[in-house]
Design an enzyme around this catalytic site. Structure first.
Site, mmCIF file in Angstrom:
data_model
loop_
_atom_site.group_PDB
_atom_site.id
_atom_site.type_symbol
_atom_site.label_atom_id
_atom_site.label_comp_id
_atom_site.label_asym_id
_atom_site.label_seq_id
_atom_site.Cartn_x
_atom_site.Cartn_y
_atom_site.Cartn_z
ATOM 1 N N ASP A 9 -32.682 29.840 24.325
ATOM 2 C CA ASP A 9 -32.181 28.617 24.928
ATOM 3 C C ASP A 9 -33.117 27.464 24.558
ATOM 4 O OD1 ASP A 9 -31.498 26.568 26.605
ATOM 5 O OD2 ASP A 9 -31.508 27.765 28.443
ATOM 6 N N ILE A 10 -32.590 26.474 23.887
ATOM 7 C CA ILE A 10 -33.423 25.375 23.375
ATOM 8 C C ILE A 10 -34.115 24.593 24.507
ATOM 9 C CG2 ILE A 10 -31.664 23.535 23.325
ATOM 10 C CD1 ILE A 10 -32.670 22.930 20.442
ATOM 11 N N ASN A 23 -22.240 13.940 21.795
ATOM 12 C CA ASN A 23 -21.028 13.274 21.281
ATOM 13 C C ASN A 23 -21.333 11.778 21.165
ATOM 14 O OD1 ASN A 23 -20.622 12.082 23.856
ATOM 15 N ND2 ASN A 23 -19.710 14.005 24.557
ATOM 16 N N GLY A 31 -21.497 22.525 26.291
ATOM 17 C CA GLY A 31 -22.368 23.227 25.342
ATOM 18 C C GLY A 31 -23.836 22.901 25.516
ATOM 19 N N ASP A 33 -25.346 20.152 24.916
ATOM 20 C CA ASP A 33 -25.505 18.824 25.526
ATOM 21 C C ASP A 33 -25.588 18.960 27.059
ATOM 22 O OD1 ASP A 33 -25.560 16.124 25.778
ATOM 23 O OD2 ASP A 33 -23.517 15.740 25.088
ATOM 24 N N SER A 116 -22.825 21.101 15.521
ATOM 25 C CA SER A 116 -21.385 21.181 15.156
ATOM 26 C C SER A 116 -20.812 22.598 15.118
ATOM 27 C CB SER A 116 -21.093 20.514 13.791
ATOM 28 O OG SER A 116 -21.197 19.120 13.919
ATOM 29 N N TYR A 120 -17.289 21.736 18.126
ATOM 30 C CA TYR A 120 -16.879 20.900 16.992
ATOM 31 C C TYR A 120 -16.347 21.736 15.820
ATOM 32 C CZ TYR A 120 -18.363 16.377 18.905
ATOM 33 O OH TYR A 120 -18.474 15.236 19.660
#
Ligand code: ADP
Length: 381
Positions: A9-10, A23, A31, A33, A116, A120
């Site tokens: 997990d970032i 976005n 997600g 974000d 993406s 996306y």
């Protein structure tokens, strides 16, 4: 390490900056974000409101607030529309502009998600290729630790053909303890290697000079960490340096030699790992930076190795330089031996690296992608 692929997990990473696949509104989404906004807290959204959005392929920076990362770089990847609407160039721009912004703000470490590759809809294998090649081109010109974070392993699509070739090689070579593995010599026609497969030779069957030289040489086995084992020092059971000394003493006493037999042995040590590395870089006409970058080794670590003739590297570091120097398998074995290691067929990572070296594929990024795909530690610092 300059480039790493990790899973996880970032939002948990302690790096200077994490990149958000945002976005164009920059006002939050799902997600990664959503995860970043949740972990950073409401002040992140407040600051994002002041940025007035971001165009696709561009990047903007905020503080990290409650995140362990100092900054968040918000970038917008393209929505996949079949590949004919400039998606690849826009995705490259998203990575490149994020990296340039990190550089401008003096970040030393940056982590990316696979931009993406989620809602996306960018095909995952192609998204990975764009990510790795863009980061790679940047690292050829700049010094930075860059991490690509794979959230779910399903989103990591490694080259299918290479994956099945490596799987086949592992099946034939990897010794998982359930049956005999093929020794390296069978694969490339070199001598058998590895502590277990090395034939025991008597120290007493050769000349004094040969015995003393043998005593002064470290054997290729992993260091023994167990202190008790180190105490019960026998030539074959100790870490390389201790083993070397123990062997020298063993020789000296067995030969009834005077105490200066040990001094003589110790004064005739082989070239060290660091000396061998620098010699090979020179003999290839390589620049230091070319070598450590190709090895995926951090500049600071390289300086340490350069300035310390007795530097004790990890096995991954030695293998990374073996790849950068494009050594063949015999040379790799000899090089590993300098640092007290050997390639082992009981070690999956070793077999994978061996596969690449045997096939003369010295591309560190491919090797590390393969190691990641097989859940092994990557090469480099
Ligand atoms: P995009 O809209 O750019 O496709 P997404 O957030 O949908 O962005 O997905 C981008 C990538 O981020 C996907 O590969 C997804 O698996 C990954 N991802 C989602 N959550 C996290 C997280 N917490 N840490 C790292 N990567 C994540």
């Amino acid at each position: 390490m300059p480039f790493r692929i990790v899973s996880g997990d970032i939002t948990k990473l302690h790096v200077d900056a994490i990149v958000n696949a945002a976005n164009t509104s920059l006002l939050g989404g799902g997600g990664v974000d959503g995860a970043i906004h949740r972990a950073a807290g409401p002040r992140l959204l407040e600051e994002c409101r002041t940025l007035h959005g971001c165009r696709t392929g561009e990047a903007k920076m905020t503080l990290g607030y409650d995140l362990p990362a100092k900054y968040v770089i918000h970038t917008v990847g393209p929505i996949w529309q079949g590949g004919r609407c400039g998606e690849e160039e826009l995705l490259r721009s998203a990575y490149r502009n994020s990296l340039l912004l990190a550089l401008e703000k003096n970040c030393e470490s940056v982590a990316f998600p696979m931009i993406s590759a989620g809602v996306y809809g960018y095909p995952k294998e192609q998204a990975l290729e764009v990510a790795v090649s863009t980061i790679r081109a940047f690292l050829e010109e700049n010094e930075m630790d860059v991490i690509l974070v794979i959230f779910d392993r399903d989103s990591f699509r490694f080259d299918v053909r290479l994956y099945s070739e490596i799987s086949g090689y592992l099946r034939n070579t990897y010794d998982d303890g359930k049956g005999p593995g093929i020794i390296l010599g069978d694969v490339v026609g070199s001598a058998a290697v590895g502590g277990g497969s090395r034939p025991r030779r008597s120290l007493f069957s050769r000349t004094k000079k040969a015995r003393v030289e043998e005593c002064a040489r470290a054997l290729p086995e992993e260091p023994v960490e167990d202190e008790e084992a180190a105490d019960a020092i026998t030539p074959d059971a100790a870490p390389p340096v201790m083993r070397m000394q123990a062997e020298a003493m063993y020789c000296a006493s067995a030969m009834g030699a005077a105490p200066n037999g040990l001094a003589e042995a110790l004064s005739n040590l082989d070239e060290s790992f660091s000396q061998a590395l620098l010699r090979m870089i020179d003999s290839r006409g390589m620049k230091d930076s070319e070598c450590y970058k190709k090895a995926n080794i951090d500049r600071k670590l390289f300086s340490k190795i350069r300035s310390d003739v007795n530097y004790r590297p990890s096995k991954q570091t030695v293998l990374a330089f073996a790849v950068a120097l494009e050594l063949d398998l015999n040379e790799t074995e000899a090089f590993l031996k300098k640092a007290g290691f050997a390639l082992s067929h009981s070690n999956k990572a070793d077999v994978i690296v061996e596969y690449f070296i045997a096939n003369k594929n010295y591309d560190m990024y491919s090797i590390n992608e393969a190691l990641f795909a097989f859940d092994q530690n990557l090469l480099g610092a």
